[in-house]
Design a protein around this motif. Sequence first.
Motif, PDB file in Angstrom:
ATOM      1  N   LYS A  99       0.651  -1.133  -0.065  1.00 32.08           N
ATOM      2  CA  LYS A  99      -0.048   0.014   0.036  1.00 32.08           C
ATOM      3  C   LYS A  99       1.059   1.274   0.011  1.00 32.08           C
ATOM      4  O   LYS A  99       0.414   2.474  -0.027  1.00 32.08           O
ATOM      5  N   GLY A 100       2.141   1.008  -0.050  1.00 32.94           N
ATOM      6  CA  GLY A 100       2.970   2.333   0.011  1.00 32.94           C
ATOM      7  C   GLY A 100       3.388   2.823   1.105  1.00 32.94           C
ATOM      8  O   GLY A 100       3.952   3.993   1.384  1.00 32.94           O
ATOM      9  N   ILE A 101       3.107   2.116   2.505  1.00 36.79           N
ATOM     10  CA  ILE A 101       3.210   2.407   3.493  1.00 36.79           C
ATOM     11  C   ILE A 101       4.842   2.691   3.905  1.00 36.79           C
ATOM     12  O   ILE A 101       5.229   3.530   4.550  1.00 36.79           O
ATOM     13  N   ASN A 102       5.728   1.648   3.273  1.00 36.09           N
ATOM     14  CA  ASN A 102       6.901   1.606   3.611  1.00 36.09           C
ATOM     15  C   ASN A 102       7.701   3.010   2.813  1.00 36.09           C
ATOM     16  O   ASN A 102       8.636   3.631   3.535  1.00 36.09           O
ATOM     17  N   LYS A 103       7.041   3.162   1.959  1.00 35.42           N
ATOM     18  CA  LYS A 103       7.659   4.648   1.361  1.00 35.42           C
ATOM     19  C   LYS A 103       7.482   5.815   2.158  1.00 35.42           C
ATOM     20  O   LYS A 103       8.210   6.601   2.083  1.00 35.42           O
ATOM     21  N   LEU A 104       6.124   5.718   2.631  1.00 37.81           N
ATOM     22  CA  LEU A 104       5.712   7.109   3.423  1.00 37.81           C
ATOM     23  C   LEU A 104       6.909   6.881   4.632  1.00 37.81           C
ATOM     24  O   LEU A 104       7.097   8.186   4.959  1.00 37.81           O
ATOM     25  N   ILE A 105       7.167   5.896   5.198  1.00 35.12           N
ATOM     26  CA  ILE A 105       8.057   6.170   6.147  1.00 35.12           C
ATOM     27  C   ILE A 105       9.496   6.580   5.732  1.00 35.12           C
ATOM     28  O   ILE A 105      10.157   7.220   6.607  1.00 35.12           O
ATOM     29  N   LEU A 106       9.876   5.763   4.801  1.00 33.86           N
ATOM     30  CA  LEU A 106      11.237   6.199   4.202  1.00 33.86           C
ATOM     31  C   LEU A 106      11.366   7.593   3.883  1.00 33.86           C
ATOM     32  O   LEU A 106      12.197   8.374   4.272  1.00 33.86           O
ATOM     33  N   ASP A 107      10.085   8.208   3.325  1.00 31.41           N
ATOM     34  CA  ASP A 107      10.286   9.569   3.059  1.00 31.41           C
ATOM     35  C   ASP A 107      10.295  10.587   4.209  1.00 31.41           C
ATOM     36  O   ASP A 107      11.146  11.457   4.286  1.00 31.41           O
ATOM     37  N   GLU A 108       9.716  10.007   5.159  1.00 31.86           N
ATOM     38  CA  GLU A 108       9.610  10.899   6.668  1.00 31.86           C
ATOM     39  C   GLU A 108      11.091  10.764   7.242  1.00 31.86           C
ATOM     40  O   GLU A 108      11.578  11.869   7.943  1.00 31.86           O
ATOM     41  N   LEU A 109      11.548   9.486   7.145  1.00 29.40           N
ATOM     42  CA  LEU A 109      13.007   9.325   7.730  1.00 29.40           C
ATOM     43  C   LEU A 109      14.013  10.176   7.031  1.00 29.40           C
ATOM     44  O   LEU A 109      14.916  10.623   7.747  1.00 29.40           O
ATOM     45  N   ILE A 110      13.852  10.004   5.639  1.00 25.64           N
ATOM     46  CA  ILE A 110      14.919  10.896   5.077  1.00 25.64           C
ATOM     47  C   ILE A 110      14.846  12.308   5.226  1.00 25.64           C
ATOM     48  O   ILE A 110      15.819  13.041   5.238  1.00 25.64           O
ATOM     49  N   SER A 111      13.488  12.649   5.363  1.00 26.63           N
ATOM     50  CA  SER A 111      13.212  14.258   5.383  1.00 26.63           C
ATOM     51  C   SER A 111      13.957  14.499   6.824  1.00 26.63           C
ATOM     52  O   SER A 111      14.520  15.662   7.028  1.00 26.63           O
ATOM     53  N   TRP A 112      13.607  13.995   7.911  1.00 26.52           N
ATOM     54  CA  TRP A 112      14.261  14.025   9.428  1.00 26.52           C
ATOM     55  C   TRP A 112      15.701  14.026   9.166  1.00 26.52           C
ATOM     56  O   TRP A 112      16.463  14.980   9.674  1.00 26.52           O
ATOM     57  N   SER A 113      16.264  13.166   8.344  1.00 28.48           N
ATOM     58  CA  SER A 113      17.868  13.106   8.363  1.00 28.48           C
ATOM     59  C   SER A 113      18.377  14.308   7.757  1.00 28.48           C
ATOM     60  O   SER A 113      19.222  14.981   8.135  1.00 28.48           O
ATOM     61  N   LYS A 114      17.700  14.766   6.681  1.00 30.50           N
ATOM     62  CA  LYS A 114      18.188  16.146   6.086  1.00 30.50           C
ATOM     63  C   LYS A 114      17.994  17.362   6.753  1.00 30.50           C
ATOM     64  O   LYS A 114      18.827  18.166   6.900  1.00 30.50           O
ATOM     65  N   GLU A 115      16.885  17.317   7.537  1.00 30.71           N
ATOM     66  CA  GLU A 115      16.610  18.236   8.522  1.00 30.71           C
ATOM     67  C   GLU A 115      17.877  18.563   9.713  1.00 30.71           C
ATOM     68  O   GLU A 115      18.172  19.626  10.090  1.00 30.71           O
ATOM     69  N   LYS A 116      18.426  17.097   9.691  1.00 35.13           N
ATOM     70  CA  LYS A 116      19.648  17.306  10.697  1.00 35.13           C
ATOM     71  C   LYS A 116      20.854  17.711   9.892  1.00 35.13           C
ATOM     72  O   LYS A 116      22.003  17.474  10.504  1.00 35.13           O
ATOM     73  N   GLY A 117      20.925  17.959   8.718  1.00 35.50           N
ATOM     74  CA  GLY A 117      22.104  18.385   8.101  1.00 35.50           C
ATOM     75  C   GLY A 117      22.888  17.103   7.425  1.00 35.50           C
ATOM     76  O   GLY A 117      23.825  17.355   6.892  1.00 35.50           O
ATOM     77  N   ILE A 118      22.207  15.923   7.259  1.00 34.83           N
ATOM     78  CA  ILE A 118      22.684  14.725   6.705  1.00 34.83           C
ATOM     79  C   ILE A 118      22.556  14.607   5.218  1.00 34.83           C
ATOM     80  O   ILE A 118      21.156  14.706   4.819  1.00 34.83           O
ATOM     81  N   SER A 119      23.218  14.401   4.386  1.00 32.03           N
ATOM     82  CA  SER A 119      23.210  14.005   2.843  1.00 32.03           C
ATOM     83  C   SER A 119      23.277  12.557   2.775  1.00 32.03           C
ATOM     84  O   SER A 119      22.996  12.345   1.560  1.00 32.03           O
ATOM     85  N   GLU A 120      24.211  12.120   3.571  1.00 32.39           N
ATOM     86  CA  GLU A 120      24.475  10.640   3.176  1.00 32.39           C
ATOM     87  C   GLU A 120      23.498   9.668   3.901  1.00 32.39           C
ATOM     88  O   GLU A 120      23.436   9.825   5.329  1.00 32.39           O
ATOM     89  N   ILE A 121      22.734   8.814   3.403  1.00 27.96           N
ATOM     90  CA  ILE A 121      21.778   8.027   3.867  1.00 27.96           C
ATOM     91  C   ILE A 121      22.058   6.428   3.711  1.00 27.96           C
ATOM     92  O   ILE A 121      22.183   6.315   2.524  1.00 27.96           O
ATOM     93  N   ARG A 122      21.960   5.576   4.653  1.00 33.70           N
ATOM     94  CA  ARG A 122      22.211   4.247   4.200  1.00 33.70           C
ATOM     95  C   ARG A 122      21.563   3.348   4.954  1.00 33.70           C
ATOM     96  O   ARG A 122      20.681   3.738   5.903  1.00 33.70           O
ATOM     97  N   LEU A 123      21.290   2.102   4.564  1.00 37.27           N
ATOM     98  CA  LEU A 123      20.548   1.052   5.245  1.00 37.27           C
ATOM     99  C   LEU A 123      21.194  -0.192   5.042  1.00 37.27           C
ATOM    100  O   LEU A 123      21.871  -0.440   3.722  1.00 37.27           O
ATOM    101  N   ASP A 124      20.818  -1.388   5.637  1.00 35.33           N
ATOM    102  CA  ASP A 124      21.174  -2.517   5.247  1.00 35.33           C
ATOM    103  C   ASP A 124      19.876  -3.532   4.804  1.00 35.33           C
ATOM    104  O   ASP A 124      18.950  -3.569   5.414  1.00 35.33           O
ATOM    105  N   VAL A 125      20.190  -4.506   3.942  1.00 37.94           N
ATOM    106  CA  VAL A 125      19.173  -5.219   3.331  1.00 37.94           C
ATOM    107  C   VAL A 125      19.997  -6.590   2.763  1.00 37.94           C
ATOM    108  O   VAL A 125      21.001  -6.696   2.417  1.00 37.94           O
TER     109      VAL A 125
END
Length: 152
Positions: A99-125
């Motif tokens: 339903k696109g819920i994971n994308k909603l969370i990803l977008d919010e987490l990326i926004s939070w990270s950018k607000e903290k001045g972070i441009s490099e974002i990583r995850l493990d899968v």
Amino acid sequence: MMIIREATEQDLEILLEFEQGIVSAERPFNSTFIDGEIHYYDLLILMQSEDSTVLIVEENNEILASGYSKIRKPENSYSNFDRYAYLGFMYVKPEHRGKGINKLILDELISWSKEKGISEIRLDVYDQNESAVKAYEKAGFEPLLLTMRLKS
């Protein structure tokens, strides 16, 4: 209507269930897991730290999904960034997937990270977790490193 909010201690019980859901989903990809319950995260510390956020998606007072972003320092001295955001705890209840819920969370987490001045974002899968890999690639992530192992 779905809302995204920061998790609180009152959400801990369901979040611990989500954690075991993640472990169950990842067990087929990792033969080195011990039997029984495994805990990847210290959720209370993640919730309380200024360098991290734990988000949940909620609809009709039901928690459907989770994820976190944590600011980390690189483990080496040769990266062209001094901090990065690490995303984890990505979980969507099985009946709400697609339903696109994971994308909603990803977008919010990326926004939070950018607000903290972070441009490099990583995850493990796990590379064998094709549906997750495709979802992250669709969100703009690209593979960086493959960890290999040998049991001798």
